[in-house]
Design an enzyme around this catalytic site. Structure first.
Site, PDB file in Angstrom:
ATOM      1  N   ARG A 198       0.836  -1.186   0.000  1.00  0.00           N
ATOM      2  CA  ARG A 198       0.000   0.000   0.000  1.00  0.00           C
ATOM      3  C   ARG A 198       0.880   1.247   0.000  1.00  0.00           C
ATOM      4  O   ARG A 198       1.943   1.259   0.636  1.00  0.00           O
ATOM      5  CB  ARG A 198      -0.841  -0.049   1.282  1.00  0.00           C
ATOM      6  CG  ARG A 198      -1.861   1.046   1.435  1.00  0.00           C
ATOM      7  CD  ARG A 198      -3.055   0.801   0.583  1.00  0.00           C
ATOM      8  NE  ARG A 198      -4.170   1.639   0.991  1.00  0.00           N
ATOM      9  CZ  ARG A 198      -5.142   1.995   0.143  1.00  0.00           C
ATOM     10  NH1 ARG A 198      -5.127   1.595  -1.119  1.00  0.00           N
ATOM     11  NH2 ARG A 198      -6.141   2.731   0.568  1.00  0.00           N
ATOM     12  N   THR A 256      -8.344   0.625 -10.421  1.00  0.00           N
ATOM     13  CA  THR A 256      -7.982  -0.511  -9.580  1.00  0.00           C
ATOM     14  C   THR A 256      -8.186  -1.778 -10.390  1.00  0.00           C
ATOM     15  O   THR A 256      -8.968  -1.814 -11.328  1.00  0.00           O
ATOM     16  CB  THR A 256      -8.807  -0.562  -8.281  1.00  0.00           C
ATOM     17  OG1 THR A 256      -8.691   0.677  -7.633  1.00  0.00           O
ATOM     18  CG2 THR A 256      -8.373  -1.669  -7.350  1.00  0.00           C
ATOM     19  N   GLY A 290     -13.687   0.205  -5.310  1.00  0.00           N
ATOM     20  CA  GLY A 290     -13.762   1.033  -4.103  1.00  0.00           C
ATOM     21  C   GLY A 290     -14.510   0.298  -3.004  1.00  0.00           C
ATOM     22  O   GLY A 290     -14.317  -0.904  -2.802  1.00  0.00           O
ATOM     23  N   ASN A 317      -5.915   4.171  -7.216  1.00  0.00           N
ATOM     24  CA  ASN A 317      -7.165   4.728  -6.694  1.00  0.00           C
ATOM     25  C   ASN A 317      -8.091   5.140  -7.836  1.00  0.00           C
ATOM     26  O   ASN A 317      -8.511   4.284  -8.594  1.00  0.00           O
ATOM     27  CB  ASN A 317      -6.925   5.860  -5.691  1.00  0.00           C
ATOM     28  CG  ASN A 317      -8.188   6.108  -4.864  1.00  0.00           C
ATOM     29  OD1 ASN A 317      -9.017   5.216  -4.716  1.00  0.00           O
ATOM     30  ND2 ASN A 317      -8.362   7.302  -4.348  1.00  0.00           N
ATOM     31  N   SER A 339     -10.316  -0.767   0.826  1.00  0.00           N
ATOM     32  CA  SER A 339     -11.393  -1.765   0.723  1.00  0.00           C
ATOM     33  C   SER A 339     -10.950  -2.961  -0.112  1.00  0.00           C
ATOM     34  O   SER A 339     -11.739  -3.889  -0.325  1.00  0.00           O
ATOM     35  CB  SER A 339     -12.619  -1.137   0.057  1.00  0.00           C
ATOM     36  OG  SER A 339     -13.074  -0.042   0.813  1.00  0.00           O
ATOM     37  N   ASP A 365      -8.076   8.086   0.168  1.00  0.00           N
ATOM     38  CA  ASP A 365      -8.649   6.986   0.966  1.00  0.00           C
ATOM     39  C   ASP A 365      -8.552   7.277   2.464  1.00  0.00           C
ATOM     40  O   ASP A 365      -9.155   6.571   3.272  1.00  0.00           O
ATOM     41  CB  ASP A 365      -7.942   5.662   0.651  1.00  0.00           C
ATOM     42  CG  ASP A 365      -8.431   5.049  -0.657  1.00  0.00           C
ATOM     43  OD1 ASP A 365      -9.519   5.438  -1.131  1.00  0.00           O
ATOM     44  OD2 ASP A 365      -7.732   4.187  -1.208  1.00  0.00           O
TER      45      ASP A 365
HETATM   46  O1  DON Z   1      -7.988   0.962  -1.576  1.00  0.00           O
HETATM   47  C1  DON Z   1      -9.122   1.284  -1.870  1.00  0.00           C
HETATM   48  O2  DON Z   1     -10.101   0.947  -1.228  1.00  0.00           O
HETATM   49  C2  DON Z   1      -9.346   2.143  -3.106  1.00  0.00           C
HETATM   50  N1  DON Z   1      -8.168   2.912  -3.369  1.00  0.00           N
HETATM   51  C3  DON Z   1      -9.702   1.254  -4.251  1.00  0.00           C
HETATM   52  C4  DON Z   1     -10.072   2.059  -5.461  1.00  0.00           C
HETATM   53  C5  DON Z   1     -10.874   1.310  -6.428  1.00  0.00           C
HETATM   54  O3  DON Z   1     -11.190   0.155  -6.281  1.00  0.00           O
HETATM   55  C6  DON Z   1     -11.325   2.067  -7.611  1.00  0.00           C
HETATM   56  N2  DON Z   1     -12.080   1.188  -8.485  1.00  0.00           N
HETATM   57  N3  DON Z   1     -13.065   1.253  -9.015  1.00  0.00           N
END
Ligand code: DON
Length: 554
Positions: free
Chosen positions: A93, A365, A457, A385, A437, A407
């Site tokens: 991360r 993502t 997300g 993101n 998430s 986030d």
């Molecule tokens: O880590 C997370 O929860 C977000 N940065 C994920 C972003 C994401 O899945 C965007 N996709 N549609």
């Protein structure tokens, strides 16, 4: 003689019996782009294992799906090493820069235009290059020069633009135009290129080559890193050389959950996915699903999600910075208590739940799943993101920076891009990792194995959860990835639906119970699944029909 023949027969029976209990795995890859899946397969065919394939798949995704993940992003790689039967979560991360402050996006004197979603100030220190090096060194068999080769070639020679990426470019056209290096690659004289146009990324090829030839230290330290930091600071960022030099992936113990006869191995904090899914499954264990009709099951699952997402908002954050009551949240007693507040006939308005104590996320993502013939597995969800991250390419590097700082809970009670609220546990802090998430997951029971994950997300969590429940109900890999999506995340107090996800009857059944239901115009998620049936030995891959991905087994 007869005895010998009998003994041979007996040995064969034993072998056949053992094979039925644990058939040999096959090589399988499912990812969001056919070129990435092919690169993973190539590694498996050329003597690499699942971990080498994971490096090759991620690197090709960084090239062909730059709106979703990349060299400038991060994520979680969930690994199962067959030798020693060991599971580990490689936390790659992004980390907040050391100069980050809790109020950096809200301070009254902040510079106009600074934001948690666009430009260099939105970016955490990337983790993907460090993850590739870690996977190759600790778990793989191939050097980076081999596993990065397909990505380098595709970056240099180009790949044809496909509709899904074209749409992402259209959404972010104005922002991409503002970053000259991004505009040169993704726009054609300022316009969105046509489907089929060749996207060439020579600077990105050179960055990947640097990693392949000189290793990861050349990225995080030294002359190249200095240029990276200088470029970012010139454009308003706050990264320092020290930020890059101190970045490390963290090996964490994944979360192990039990549901029915299965063991789930899934993402631990700083992902919230495993904890939320664990709370939901524990609450659902309070009910006998086999005696409940479809509408009641869906209602119960959404009510459990509402409660677990409330806990997410209050308690969860980076485990290196905050104390989290995980044992309590994941205990059966806690779930039993929570379940007593759920009515079978009525939705609980979210504002009837205890408010979050204040002191205390389209095709961005990506996820891929890998299994190899030795039984090693990878479930990886990686990200920049939002679409194209911070929509900013550091001059000369060819890669987009993430906007993962969004986030964090950047202001108490204020929803982020995924409408998620948070509290002190997820406030911005120097070197802290924002709550995620992303939920790469393995589920294993006597019937077989499921490897699953998705972008989306906050909806990742409900997507993976419903996928797991579908697997328990006997759905095939193809049915799991195609399943219409339904989501609840506590706030906003809404059941959100993909277009046509529920029939009028099913929707009315939720509304009769008092749920506010909102059907959106967009689909979400891009789930990549591998299933392995221990009875038949069959290994199957499935790639979400909403996306452009592909699965292969050989
Ligand atoms: O880590 C997370 O929860 C977000 N940065 C994920 C972003 C994401 O899945 C965007 N996709 N549609």
């Amino acid at each position: 003689m007869r005895w010998r023949r009998m003994r041979t027969a007996f040995v064969w029976l034993v072998i056949a019996g053992a094979a039925a209990a644990a058939p040999t795995p096959k090589n399988a890859v499912a990812s969001a782009h056919p070129l990435a899946t092919a690169a993973g397969m190539q590694m498996l065919r050329e003597g690499g294992n699942a971990f080498d394939a994971a490096v090759a798949v991620s690197a090709v995704l960084a090239v062909v799906e730059p709106a979703s993940s990349g060299v400038g992003g991060g994520g979680f790689y969930l690994l199962h090493s067959a030798k020693g039967n060991r599971d580990v979560m490689v936390d790659a991360r992004e980390a907040a820069p050391l100069a980050a402050r809790a109020d950096m996006y809200v301070a009254p004197d902040r510079a106009p235009g600074t934001s948690s979603t666009d430009g260099p100030l939105a970016a955490g220190i990337p983790g993907e290059p460090a993850a590739w090096a870690h996977l190759a060194r600790q778990y793989g068999r191939l050097p980076l020069s081999k596993s990065l080769a397909p990505a380098i070639q595709i970056a240099r020679d180009g790949f044809p633009l496909y509709a899904r990426l074209q749409n992402a470019i259209r959404v972010k056209q104005a922002r991409l135009a503002a970053s000259p290096d991004a505009a040169r690659v993704f726009l054609d004289n300022g316009q969105v290129p046509a489907v089929g146009a060749l996207i060439r990324q020579p600077d990105l090829a050179a960055t990947l080559e640097l990693l392949a030839r000189k290793g990861v230290d050349a990225f995080y330290r030294g002359e190249w890193a200095d240029r990276l930091v200088d470029g970012i600071r010139r454009d308003g960022g706050i990264w320092t050389r020290e930020d890059l030099a101190r970045y490390r992936v963290v090996e964490r113990k994944p979360l192990t959950l039990h549901y029915r006869d299965a063991t789930l191995v899934t993402a631990a904090p700083p992902s919230s996915g495993g904890v939320v899914i664990g709370e939901v499954l524990n609450m659902l264990s309070e009910y006998d699903f086999s005696h409940l009709d479809r509408d009641t099951r869906r209602h119960l699952t959404l009510e459990a999600l509402r409660r677990a997402f409330r806990d997410r908002a209050e308690y969860l954050g980076d485990p290196d910075f905050v104390q989290m009551p995980l044992q309590r949240l994941l205990s059966a007693d806690y779930a039993a208590g929570m379940a007593t507040s759920i009515r079978l006939d009525r939705a609980t308005p979210s504002d009837m739940l205890r408010p979050v104590a204040e002191e205390s996320e389209g095709p961005h993502t990506t996820h891929f799943s890998v299994l190899d013939a030795q039984g090693n597995r990878v479930a990886a969800t990686i990200s920049v993101n939002l679409f194209f991250g911070a929509t900013y390419v550091v001059p000369g590097t060819g890669f987009l920076l993430n906007d993962t700082m969004d986030d964090f809970s950047i202001e108490a009670g204020k929803p982020n891009a995924f409408q998620l609220v948070g509290a002190a546990a997820n406030a911005v802090g120097p070197a802290k990792r924002a709550l995620s998430s992303m939920t790469p997951t393995f589920v294993e029971s006597p019937k077989g194995l499921l490897i699953i994950g998705s972008p989306g997300g906050s909806t990742i969590i409900s997507n993976v959860l419903f996928g797991i429940l579908g697997w328990f109900d006997g759905m095939s890999a193809a049915q799991i990835v195609a399943m219409p999506r339904v989501h609840h995340q506590y706030l906003p107090d809404l059941v959100t639906l993909e277009p046509g996800a529920l029939s009028a009857d099913e929707r009315a059944a939720l509304e009769r119970r008092g749920h506010h239901v909102s059907e959106g115009r967009n689909t979400w998620g891009n789930t990549q699944v591998i299933t392995w049936d221990y009875q038949t030995g069959e290994v199957v891959t499935a790639s979400d029909p909403r996306g452009f991905g592909a699965g292969l087994v050989y």
